[in-house]
Scaffold this active site. Structure first.
Site, PDB file in Angstrom:
ATOM      1  N   HIS A 104       5.553  -3.344   1.397  1.00 48.86           N
ATOM      2  CA  HIS A 104       6.003  -2.891   0.088  1.00 48.86           C
ATOM      3  C   HIS A 104       5.946  -4.005  -0.955  1.00 48.86           C
ATOM      4  O   HIS A 104       5.925  -3.735  -2.163  1.00 48.86           O
ATOM      5  CB  HIS A 104       7.420  -2.335   0.191  1.00 48.86           C
ATOM      6  CG  HIS A 104       7.858  -1.599  -1.025  1.00 48.86           C
ATOM      7  ND1 HIS A 104       7.123  -0.572  -1.585  1.00 48.86           N
ATOM      8  CD2 HIS A 104       8.951  -1.738  -1.821  1.00 48.86           C
ATOM      9  CE1 HIS A 104       7.746  -0.111  -2.647  1.00 48.86           C
ATOM     10  NE2 HIS A 104       8.852  -0.809  -2.818  1.00 48.86           N
ATOM     11  N   SER A 121       7.387   0.024  -7.377  1.00 47.49           N
ATOM     12  CA  SER A 121       8.251   0.851  -6.552  1.00 47.49           C
ATOM     13  C   SER A 121       8.902   1.932  -7.415  1.00 47.49           C
ATOM     14  O   SER A 121       8.195   2.737  -8.029  1.00 47.49           O
ATOM     15  CB  SER A 121       9.274  -0.030  -5.842  1.00 47.49           C
ATOM     16  OG  SER A 121       9.979   0.683  -4.860  1.00 47.49           O
TER      17      SER A 121
END
Length: 696
Positions: A671, A556
């Protein structure tokens, strides 16, 4: 304490559809079409090449076997939370790939084989409804906790379907609360009423894609008839409403999130009158306890230091801004000591305090309205002690201790116990041989002179000859601290076999309070990459490793960290794992959740910020004349938080320029990258096969 609402905003994605001045200059915009045929074919082709390569790697089968044995072990310790004196858990294994939501008693949990009461079987539900359901959590309504708002994601996306569930009948409530797939915030007001912010149609979202409108929705009425209780402006980030139950009292609050680090909050009394909480917008409202409102300061306020936890009486709200004169400081930071969270029980507050990155629990007991005592709850010395669950109905709480080499130990405590005795409920089994391993701490000096701490886990008899395969992991953003945790799979497949694991405490994180985070925002973002480079250089200077044997990894924002680091100093590394990353920083704010992060990275449409961003943006920095390490980039098609286009475009441009690169795109998982344990096993097997191939 009530940090869950803030964490919700840290995690929830946005949808943004704007045109960019760079569109005509980017030949790979077609890879931003998430489900586009050509884009998916690109991913499938690269996946095939990557899998064929690493499945032939001599390390792959062994790593896969070892990871599987750990991640699917029958004696794993179930993570639990408290509800009404019972322990709730969500569990996945070989039989329950999607997982089951279940509960048990304290006495049963302490046995070797607890007896679990299954509430909801996601595998069974997915098969029955022919849906790719992934569990996204449930919110129960106290004090009975017999109804829940269950969130289910298709394929692991952040967008969820919300359905009301009856914990007594184990069935979804017929004609109960139901919200179609969206990026929704919903919370109970009472058993027949909820606050809901969702996509109500045209104009109901902010420019950032969050719910702009919050409505109160009565049972038995259509969602279209719900009544608006507050609205944010299109330029705000989001609006949401919620209740806090505390000592048989119910408090109603409303909030407008102005930006990622600013908000305006209101308290609603029993008559429906709203009063603004008279605090700076950059302070974080942490909740209410014993008719006191608690806030974390992100900047100095009068004599109160940034990073302090302050409180005021609820009845002081009528004074407006003058209520700040009633503020008292519950917690004051030092240069090394900061607070990460607060957890209330019925009669006490438990603080999660970090001291030079490690952490401990401190119990606060109010002896009067304005006086209190604070005492340490001892669990361990050289790792992380933290509260994992409390309940408003009692003083019971769950806490854990863990460090790199010590598996998690879960304890039951009671805050009313004057001796602070902790009852060990479970201790996780060891998953690797820690005998002969050690943990050390060092500091690197960044380019501007700042000392950057980092942990090193290695063999005790490590030879400082520069030949040790070393993995440097980092994040450095959003005030998220990187603290020790049991190495589990990493310990087995990497450290036990002679690899060195390094965890960095870069600026941008929350290890040393708001200032540590704020030092690398926007135009100063480049400094966090200098921090990472400084640690790499320190590891090399100490003889722990050398560029041939050094790799970096992050996910991320950490994927951006890794991308910016290897494109800035490719000479320092021979491997880089770039997970679910941001990489095109000129377009990040126009892709999915990106617009909400401009308080962190700045606005690329601002000429000055654009110039600052171009100094590190990995996608733009790629140069065909530079030799880079053979990078491994990984993402998920279903990631609706960080757009998979970042990873896809980076791979395409690297291949165009002739740079070696591996790519793997999971077709689901959101994610997190993985939607179930099998996908996690594959991800781990690919990562560590790659690292051994590159760094040995």
């Amino acid at each position: 304490m009530r940090n869950s609402l803030r964490r919700w905003f840290l995690l929830l994605p946005l949808l943004v559809g704007c045109k960019s001045k760079t569109i005509a200059q980017d030949p790979y915009l077609w890879l931003e079409e998430v489900e586009g045929k050509k884009a998916l074919e690109f991913a499938q082709t690269e996946n095939k090449k990557t899998l064929e390569h690493f499945q032939k790697n001599p390390h792959f089968k062994k790593i896969e076997k070892e990871a599987r044995a750990i991640l699917l072990a029958e004696d794993r310790t179930p993570a639990v939370s408290l509800r009404k004196g019972e322990l709730y858990n969500f569990w996945r294994d070989q039989k329950n790939v999607r997982g089951v939501w279940r509960k048990t008693s304290f006495s049963s949990y302490k046995t070797k084989h607890p007896k679990w009461d299954v509430l909801l079987d996601i595998d069974e539900l997915a098969k029955k409804e022919n849906e790719n359901w992934v569990w996204s959590g449930a919110s129960t309504l106290g004090p009975r906790h017999d109804r829940a708002l269950v969130s289910l994601s298709r394929g692991g996306k952040d967008a969820v379907v919300v359905r009301e569930f009856d914990l007594n009948t184990r069935q979804f409530v017929k004609d109960g609360f139901y919200v179609p797939e969206a990026k929704t915030h919903i919370s109970w007001k009472d058993e027949n009423t909820v606050f809901v912010g969702t996509d109500f149609g045209a104009g109901s979202l902010t420019d950032s894609g969050y719910p702009r409108i919050v409505k109160v929705w009565k049972r038995g009425t259509p969602l279209s008839k719900a009544v608006t209780v507050q609205e944010a402006s299109p330029k705000d980030m989001s609006a949401y409403s919620y209740i806090i139950d505390e000592n048989d009292k119910r408090y109603v609050f409303h909030s407008i999130r102005k930006g990622f680090y600013s908000s305006t909050n209101w308290y609603e009394d029993k008559n429906g009158n709203k009063t603004r909480l008279p605090m700076p917008e950059d302070s974080e409202f942490w909740g209410v306890f014993s008719d006191k409102l608690f806030f974390e300061l992100k900047s100095d306020l009068g004599s109160f230091k940034s990073g302090s936890i302050v409180f005021m009486p609820l009845n002081a709200l009528s004074q407006g801004e003058a209520a700040q004169k009633t503020l008292r400081a519950l917690f004051v930071p030092t240069d090394k000591r900061f607070i990460q969270g607060m957890s209330p029980t019925k009669n006490h507050i438990l603080l999660h305090v970090t001291d030079n990155v490690l952490s401990r629990i401190e119990k606060v007991t109010f002896t009067s309205a304005d006086t209190w005592t604070t005492e340490v709850v001892k669990l361990g010395e050289n790792g992380v002690s933290s509260v994992t669950s409390t309940e408003e109905e009692s003083d019971n709480y769950l806490a854990q201790y863990v460090d790199f080499l010590t598996p998690n130990s879960l304890y039951l405590g009671n805050a009313s116990d004057k001796n602070n005795h902790m009852d060990l409920l479970k201790k996780s089994p060891e998953r690797f041989n820690s005998v002969g391993l050690k943990t050390e701490r060092f500091e690197a000096t960044s380019k501007d002179g700042t000392k950057i701490p980092y942990f090193v886990v290695s063999k005790k008899d490590i030879k400082l000859d520069g030949k040790n395969p070393t993995l440097l992991y980092g994040y450095g953003g959003f005030q998220a601290p990187m603290q020790p945790s049991y190495l589990n799979v990493i310990g087995k497949v990497w450290v036990e076999k002679g690899g060195v694991y390094v965890l960095s405490n870069l600026r941008g994180g929350g290890e040393f309070g708001p200032a540590w985070h704020q030092a690398v925002l926007k135009e100063n973002r480049y400094k966090v990459y200098e921090d990472n480079i400084a640690i790499a250089e320190s590891l090399i200077a100490k003889g722990i490793t050398s560029p041939q044997h050094l790799g970096i990894s992050g996910r991320s924002n950490g994927g951006l960290l890794t991308g910016a680091t290897f494109t800035t100093r490719p000479d320092l590394f021979n491997a880089a794992i770039v997970g679910v990353p941001l990489l095109d920083m000129l377009r990040y704010h126009k892709l999915l959740a990106g617009a909400s992060w401009m308080d962190e990275y700045g606005d690329p449409d601002d000429p000055k910020m654009r110039e600052a961003i171009l100094k590190y943006s990995p996608y733009q920095r790629l140069n065909k004349e530079v030799k880079y390490p053979e990078v491994f980039i990984m993402t998920s098609t279903k990631d609706d938080r960080v757009h998979p286009g970042h990873a896809r475009k980076m791979v395409a441009r690297m291949k165009e320029q002739g740079h070696p690169v591996f790519y793997y795109e999971n077709t689901e998982g959101g994610h997190a990258g993985s939607a179930n344990i099998e996908q996690t096993i594959l991800w781990n097997s690919l990562e560590y096969s790659y690292l051994w191939e590159r760094l040995q």
